[in-house]
Design a protein around this motif. Structure first.
Motif, PDB file in Angstrom:
ATOM      1  N   TRP A   1       0.759  -1.184  -0.117  1.00 46.30           N
ATOM      2  CA  TRP A   1       0.036  -0.124  -0.035  1.00 46.30           C
ATOM      3  C   TRP A   1       0.952   1.299   0.133  1.00 46.30           C
TER       4      TRP A   1
ATOM      5  N   ASP B   1     -10.120   8.405  -4.792  1.00 47.94           N
ATOM      6  CA  ASP B   1     -10.958   7.612  -5.942  1.00 47.94           C
ATOM      7  C   ASP B   1     -10.866   6.407  -6.085  1.00 47.94           C
ATOM      8  N   ASP B   2      -9.726   5.698  -6.147  1.00 49.43           N
ATOM      9  CA  ASP B   2      -9.455   4.569  -6.338  1.00 49.43           C
ATOM     10  C   ASP B   2      -9.454   3.549  -5.172  1.00 49.43           C
ATOM     11  N   HIS B   3      -9.488   2.320  -5.272  1.00 48.41           N
ATOM     12  CA  HIS B   3      -9.407   1.398  -4.130  1.00 48.41           C
ATOM     13  C   HIS B   3      -8.168   1.427  -3.449  1.00 48.41           C
ATOM     14  N   PRO B   4      -7.890   1.324  -2.115  1.00 50.08           N
ATOM     15  CA  PRO B   4      -6.565   1.560  -1.548  1.00 50.08           C
ATOM     16  C   PRO B   4      -5.671   0.373  -1.999  1.00 50.08           C
TER      17      PRO B   4
ATOM     18  N   ALA C   1      -5.835  -1.128  -5.087  1.00 51.12           N
ATOM     19  CA  ALA C   1      -5.810  -1.335  -6.496  1.00 51.12           C
ATOM     20  C   ALA C   1      -4.428  -0.408  -7.032  1.00 51.12           C
TER      21      ALA C   1
END
Length: 308
Positions: A62, A76-79, A81
């Motif tokens: 991450w 906006d994005d998945h953590p 992804a």
């Protein structure tokens, strides 16, 4: 007939004289089974290791992918992804905001503090391991009390001493307390390691006419190299990641080190999280490289001298 009987009789006598001869065939399978039991795979331990590896790698993953996100794409994005539009703007922003100065300050503080800790700790440990004076023993016990005193409990007296000495807001104000708190564990590790050096070696080099400094340089120092590497890496990690002393004992941006400089990337009403993460990644690279290069010496020196 007589010859065959005579030839057979010694074999019978030999076999009869071996009480374990008849049990040898029954003992071998048990030994083989015991060895096979030791070679069985440990599925429970392997599963636990894989789970622990995943738990450790997910935060690291991450951190790395977040450093390549934009500030808008962070929410906006998945953590977990991978960023749709990876960018290096965060690293450029960090490098443009006096990162080189902060890196140089951290390097100066770490190198000077570790050098003083290693030199003073080695001389103290040599004196303690080679003398039987009660005063030296009491001094050693007094020094070990530093392991029981937390750093946070002494920050006010340390602050007052630094201010009265006229060292406030300087790199020396960080170096001196770091040396003081790094000496107890350093002396403990070096004393336990140097006590394992045979006394016959010291007697032999003294018979050859070597002085005390020659003995230290030619005998004690080379044999204590694994322990010295251990304490150097250990104290280097602690000094490099130190935050409390720079926070309390420095004020200006010119004397700011990397752990304290990470707070400068935070705004009043918003925080540029990807930029902070990029600064964390850059600040951790030198110490990670140091640990990778000296991890074997670190483990060897930490376990040496405690196996008695």
């Amino acid at each position: 007939m007589t010859t065959t009987a005579r030839r057979a009789s010694p074999a019978k006598i030999i076999n009869s004289g071996r009480p374990d001869s008849g049990r040898s065939s029954t003992r071998r399978p048990s030994r083989v089974r015991a060895s096979n039991r030791g070679l069985r795979p440990n599925f429970l331990g392997a599963s636990a290791s894989v789970v622990w590896l995943i738990i450790v790698l997910i935060p690291l993953y991450w951190i790395v992918i977040t450093s390549f996100r934009s500030q808008e794409g962070f929410f906006d994005d998945h953590p977990l992804a991978f960023p749709a539009q990876p960018t290096l703007d965060n690293y450029v922003l960090v490098l443009e905001n006096d990162f080189a100065r902060y890196l140089m300050n951290s390097a100066i503080v770490t190198v000077v503090a570790v050098a003083l800790i290693v030199v003073c700790g080695f001389l103290f440990a040599y004196t303690i391991s080679r003398t039987t004076s009660p005063r030296v023993r009491k001094l050693f016990n007094l020094m070990l009390l530093g392991l029981a005193i937390p750093l946070q409990a002494t920050i006010i007296p340390v602050y007052l001493m630094i201010v009265k000495a006229g060292l406030y807001d300087s790199l020396l104000a960080i170096i001196l307390p770091s040396v003081a708190f790094g000496l107890p564990i350093t002396v403990l590790i070096l004393v336990n390691f140097m006590r394992d050096i045979p006394g016959q070696l010291y007697e032999a080099i003294r018979i050859d006419g070597a002085s005390e400094w020659v003995t230290i340089r030619s005998l004690a120092l080379p044999l204590s190299r694994p322990a010295i590497t251990t304490v150097a890496i250990y104290n280097g990690l602690n000094v490099w990641n130190g935050f409390l002393f720079p926070l309390i004992l420095t004020q200006s941006a010119d004397n700011r080190v990397l752990p304290l400089a990470l707070t400068s990337y935070q705004g009043l009403f918003s925080i540029n999280v990807p930029a902070v993460i990029a600064a964390v990644v850059l600040s951790s690279l030198p110490i990670i490289a140091l640990y990778i290069l000296g991890r074997r010496q670190l483990l060897a020196g930490m376990t040496a001298g405690f196996g008695k």
